[in-house]
Scaffold this motif. Structure first.
Motif, mmCIF file in Angstrom:
data_model
loop_
_atom_site.group_PDB
_atom_site.id
_atom_site.type_symbol
_atom_site.label_atom_id
_atom_site.label_comp_id
_atom_site.label_asym_id
_atom_site.label_seq_id
_atom_site.Cartn_x
_atom_site.Cartn_y
_atom_site.Cartn_z
ATOM 1 N N ALA A 1 24.321 14.438 4.748
ATOM 2 C CA ALA A 1 23.974 15.342 5.678
ATOM 3 C C ALA A 1 22.605 15.705 5.672
ATOM 4 O O ALA A 1 22.202 16.389 6.860
ATOM 5 C CB ALA A 1 24.757 16.868 5.390
ATOM 6 N N GLN A 2 21.873 15.236 4.831
ATOM 7 C CA GLN A 2 20.243 15.802 4.857
ATOM 8 C C GLN A 2 19.711 14.642 5.782
ATOM 9 O O GLN A 2 19.917 13.273 5.484
ATOM 10 C CB GLN A 2 19.764 15.508 3.422
ATOM 11 C CG GLN A 2 18.319 16.018 3.342
ATOM 12 C CD GLN A 2 18.475 17.608 3.374
ATOM 13 O OE1 GLN A 2 19.268 18.332 3.468
ATOM 14 N NE2 GLN A 2 17.396 18.065 3.257
ATOM 15 N N PRO A 3 18.704 14.815 6.601
ATOM 16 C CA PRO A 3 18.014 14.031 7.440
ATOM 17 C C PRO A 3 17.201 13.197 6.795
ATOM 18 O O PRO A 3 16.669 13.639 5.791
ATOM 19 C CB PRO A 3 17.543 14.726 8.597
ATOM 20 C CG PRO A 3 17.338 16.227 8.071
ATOM 21 C CD PRO A 3 18.470 16.301 7.015
ATOM 22 N N ALA A 4 16.915 11.771 7.087
ATOM 23 C CA ALA A 4 15.831 11.074 6.392
ATOM 24 C C ALA A 4 14.395 11.578 6.875
ATOM 25 O O ALA A 4 14.298 12.022 7.912
ATOM 26 C CB ALA A 4 15.934 9.462 6.902
ATOM 27 N N PRO A 5 13.706 11.433 5.900
ATOM 28 C CA PRO A 5 12.286 11.938 5.917
ATOM 29 C C PRO A 5 11.509 10.945 6.894
ATOM 30 O O PRO A 5 11.958 9.802 7.168
ATOM 31 C CB PRO A 5 11.664 11.813 4.524
ATOM 32 C CG PRO A 5 12.421 10.877 3.807
ATOM 33 C CD PRO A 5 13.955 11.115 4.416
ATOM 34 N N LEU A 6 10.634 11.395 7.724
ATOM 35 C CA LEU A 6 9.714 10.694 8.636
ATOM 36 C C LEU A 6 9.179 9.639 7.809
ATOM 37 O O LEU A 6 8.380 10.062 6.821
ATOM 38 C CB LEU A 6 8.967 11.673 9.542
ATOM 39 C CG LEU A 6 9.545 12.660 10.444
ATOM 40 C CD1 LEU A 6 8.442 13.735 10.826
ATOM 41 C CD2 LEU A 6 10.404 12.103 11.311
ATOM 42 N N ALA A 7 8.845 8.502 8.421
ATOM 43 C CA ALA A 7 7.912 7.605 7.909
ATOM 44 C C ALA A 7 6.617 7.670 8.038
ATOM 45 O O ALA A 7 6.285 8.194 9.036
ATOM 46 C CB ALA A 7 8.567 6.245 8.736
ATOM 47 N N THR A 8 5.919 7.714 7.019
ATOM 48 C CA THR A 8 4.494 7.547 7.185
ATOM 49 C C THR A 8 3.528 6.383 6.879
ATOM 50 O O THR A 8 4.149 5.323 6.365
ATOM 51 C CB THR A 8 3.756 8.483 5.898
ATOM 52 O OG1 THR A 8 4.268 8.075 4.743
ATOM 53 C CG2 THR A 8 4.332 9.796 5.934
ATOM 54 N N ALA A 9 2.637 6.380 7.407
ATOM 55 C CA ALA A 9 1.995 4.850 7.622
ATOM 56 C C ALA A 9 1.060 4.798 6.091
ATOM 57 O O ALA A 9 0.509 5.637 5.632
ATOM 58 C CB ALA A 9 0.729 4.995 8.808
ATOM 59 N N SER B 1 0.794 -1.220 0.008
ATOM 60 C CA SER B 1 -0.120 -0.082 0.198
ATOM 61 C C SER B 1 0.943 1.352 -0.003
ATOM 62 O O SER B 1 0.588 2.277 -0.486
ATOM 63 C CB SER B 1 -0.841 -0.130 1.232
ATOM 64 O OG SER B 1 -0.731 1.073 2.008
ATOM 65 N N ALA B 2 1.986 1.263 0.796
ATOM 66 C CA ALA B 2 2.976 2.494 0.745
ATOM 67 C C ALA B 2 3.503 2.723 -0.542
ATOM 68 O O ALA B 2 3.601 3.869 -1.215
ATOM 69 C CB ALA B 2 4.023 1.975 1.766
ATOM 70 N N ARG B 3 3.872 1.687 -1.463
ATOM 71 C CA ARG B 3 4.234 1.744 -2.738
ATOM 72 C C ARG B 3 3.378 2.407 -3.721
ATOM 73 O O ARG B 3 3.647 2.922 -4.510
ATOM 74 C CB ARG B 3 4.914 0.460 -3.500
ATOM 75 C CG ARG B 3 5.616 0.382 -4.522
ATOM 76 C CD ARG B 3 6.981 0.838 -4.322
ATOM 77 N NE ARG B 3 7.947 0.486 -5.400
ATOM 78 C CZ ARG B 3 9.139 0.914 -5.668
ATOM 79 N NH1 ARG B 3 9.467 1.865 -4.750
ATOM 80 N NH2 ARG B 3 9.346 0.592 -6.788
ATOM 81 N N PHE B 4 2.126 1.685 -3.419
ATOM 82 C CA PHE B 4 1.158 2.217 -4.400
ATOM 83 C C PHE B 4 0.823 3.560 -4.080
ATOM 84 O O PHE B 4 0.459 4.347 -4.935
ATOM 85 C CB PHE B 4 -0.102 1.332 -3.934
ATOM 86 C CG PHE B 4 -1.548 1.664 -5.004
ATOM 87 C CD1 PHE B 4 -1.521 1.063 -6.285
ATOM 88 C CD2 PHE B 4 -2.573 2.441 -4.439
ATOM 89 C CE1 PHE B 4 -2.549 1.806 -7.117
ATOM 90 C CE2 PHE B 4 -3.526 2.739 -5.128
ATOM 91 C CZ PHE B 4 -3.602 2.274 -6.381
ATOM 92 N N ALA B 5 0.600 4.043 -2.854
ATOM 93 C CA ALA B 5 0.567 5.553 -2.500
ATOM 94 C C ALA B 5 1.615 6.253 -3.327
ATOM 95 O O ALA B 5 1.518 7.449 -3.914
ATOM 96 C CB ALA B 5 0.506 5.730 -1.182
#
Length: 143
Positions: free
Chosen positions: A135-143, A3-7
């Motif tokens: 140096a760039q922080p990783a983005p927050l994971a989303t559900a 579902s995350a990949r589809f989104a």
């Protein structure tokens, strides 16, 4: 496909189609192609306010959103330009978009606002550049 990949794929397709439609509007007004400005077959006069500047935002902003480069600021500028178009051009004729011809301006405004809030997604130049910069922080994971 998860579902995350589809989104992520759906967001990328939405971003690309939205940017392409917007860029076509800008190209039509700036260069007189695709039927020209408002179907007249002609381009907007150079530097004429607000038409030429709106067309420039449409073309440049649309291309940036398509590629996913500087997506959030570009989408916010595109959204703001469509809010301006709606309130200054369309709403003076009537309150409701159905009556004042402002449906496209309202839809573009809110669609670009969604892109500005959600960001470009995983399939974008912004994401590619972020992955290459340690140096760039990783983005927050989303559900």
């Amino acid at each position: 496909m998860s579902s995350a990949r589809f989104a992520a794929v759906t967001l990328a397709l939405f971003r690309v189609v939205l940017g392409l439609l917007f860029a076509f509007h800008g190209a039509a007004s700036l260069f007189g192609v695709f039927g020209g400005n408002r179907g007249s077959g002609h381009a907007v006069e150079f530097a004429a306010w607000p038409g030429w500047w709106a067309a420039l935002i449409q073309l440049a902003g649309g291309i940036l959103v398509i590629t996913g480069l500087a997506t959030r600021p570009a989408a916010l500028l595109c959204s703001g330009s469509m809010a301006y178009a709606y309130f200054v051009v369309h709403q003076t004729q009537s309150l409701l978009p159905l009556n004042n011809g402002g449906e496209a301006a309202a839809l573009f405004c809110w669609s670009f606002f969604i892109i500005a809030v959600l960001g470009p997604g995983a399939f974008s130049l912004d994401a590619l550049l972020r992955r290459r910069d340690p140096a760039q922080p990783a983005p927050l994971a989303t559900a």
